[in-house]
Design a protein around this motif. Structure first.
Motif, PDB file in Angstrom:
ATOM      1  N   ILE A  75       0.842  -1.199   0.000  1.00  0.00           N
ATOM      2  CA  ILE A  75       0.000   0.000   0.000  1.00  0.00           C
ATOM      3  C   ILE A  75       0.875   1.246   0.000  1.00  0.00           C
ATOM      4  N   LEU A  76       1.896   1.241   0.854  1.00  0.00           N
ATOM      5  CA  LEU A  76       2.769   2.411   0.945  1.00  0.00           C
ATOM      6  C   LEU A  76       3.533   2.656  -0.352  1.00  0.00           C
ATOM      7  N   LEU A  77       3.932   1.563  -0.999  1.00  0.00           N
ATOM      8  CA  LEU A  77       4.774   1.717  -2.190  1.00  0.00           C
ATOM      9  C   LEU A  77       3.966   1.973  -3.461  1.00  0.00           C
ATOM     10  N   ASN A  78       2.656   1.803  -3.388  1.00  0.00           N
ATOM     11  CA  ASN A  78       1.847   1.977  -4.597  1.00  0.00           C
ATOM     12  C   ASN A  78       0.929   3.182  -4.492  1.00  0.00           C
ATOM     13  N   GLN A  79       1.550   4.332  -4.428  1.00  0.00           N
ATOM     14  CA  GLN A  79       0.795   5.564  -4.335  1.00  0.00           C
ATOM     15  C   GLN A  79       1.300   6.561  -5.378  1.00  0.00           C
ATOM     16  N   LEU A  80       0.417   7.492  -5.667  1.00  0.00           N
ATOM     17  CA  LEU A  80       0.785   8.575  -6.568  1.00  0.00           C
ATOM     18  C   LEU A  80       0.607   9.875  -5.799  1.00  0.00           C
ATOM     19  N   GLN A  81       1.582  10.780  -5.936  1.00  0.00           N
ATOM     20  CA  GLN A  81       1.470  12.071  -5.261  1.00  0.00           C
ATOM     21  C   GLN A  81       0.952  13.092  -6.255  1.00  0.00           C
TER      22      GLN A  81
END
Lengths: 121, 121, 121, 121
Positions: free
Chosen positions: D10-16
């Motif tokens: 979850i932490l590694l699959n984000q977009l800012q």
């Protein structure tokens, strides 16, 4: 006992840090304690506490108030941290830390170095 | 000389870290060097290098290869870091670090402690 | 005229959104207007406005108040959004949107589907 | 059946995404479909697919290939999206989308407007 947590709280409680800070702090002459103080400052800035005290900072790091104060001074002397005077609508003065000198060094000066190397090379 | 940089590159080169890690690592018994190693691991995991060597890690921190290896072992012993065996489609085995033990401690166990305190209180 | 901006402001003014939301909203039966409403809700939740009105939301999207209200209701009916009752220390009641039903669907149910497929396959 | 998921994933699959995009796209004359296409482009750029095809994009939005192609052209015409030619080490040419025109509009021009208003006011 249930293991209760909220994905929403996890998503909303994050700090974004530039990769360059992690990969280049050593080149900037910083050590882990100094970088962690930078990250703590960033954390306070995010929650609009713009001038955390050395005491506040010391609560979350393995350094005491005095060491935090010393490191903050050192970051300012190295031109990585600045203290800005602010005036609110009621003419009240306050101070705020700004990490922009650090970001400019990481985002802009690096680029200049690369350009210079390419020109020289 | 122009100060050239790309907002896009800045936006795309960030690491998201849970606030809890910054605010509670001291409670977990970690110091700044250990947290920084955790952040470096997270950085490598993000670029799909799932098992960076102590040597690779040492390039970006103020610790040598041996100290990095020692701290990694200590993180595993403290149950904050695990090493998982993976098998790819060609039956090749590889190892990957997982920080899930740390995140579970921060996101779930904290919650349990709060619940217990409320029950007791 | 100088083009003045602050890297710090850029870094501190971001929203983190799960990639899964972007890559799978179509599978969840959502369209772009509905996803954008979800992102706007997330944006308000981040600044601790936990129950933005349809009117507030309509100020930032190309939909009027009525359309926002309708879509919010639809998201609740689809079990992607919930409304939680909260009580503060002074026993005052308030309502708060929670996107946890959506995140649970994206993070947990997907996983179950994958496991089922693997079991069947 | 266990509900298995990984916090790490979850932490590694984000977009800012910059808050300004969400709060001001309406002022820029964009609608929800166009913003979503921008977010999809950003998502592809993050995984180093720098020139996704209209077909690829259409797989994740409620628009067909033709509509995606039209909207991409429109974003270029509005000077929010640019296409850059790149040459790799082997002198191979490729194209890459850049959202920098959009970010510059959001981060720099806004600032100029504020300064102008203050000067006028």
């Amino acid at each position: 006992m249930t293991n209760k947590f909220s994905f929403q709280q996890i998503l909303l409680n994050q700090l974004q840090i530039p990769i360059e800070l992690l990969s280049k702090y050593k080149q900037l002459g910083l050590n882990e304690k100094e970088v962690m103080l930078v990250l703590q400052l960033l954390r306070y800035l995010q929650i609009r506490n713009e001038f955390p005290t050395p005491y506040e900072l010391s609560q979350h790091v393995t350094m005491d108030e005095q060491e935090c104060a010393n490191l903050l001074r050192k970051l300012v002397q190295k031109n990585l941290l600045s203290i800005e005077k602010k005036e609110n609508e009621n003419k009240q003065l306050s101070e705020a830390y700004s990490l922009d000198p650090l970001w400019e060094k990481l985002f802009i000066e690096e680029e200049i170095e690369i350009q210079e190397e390419q020109t020289i090379g």
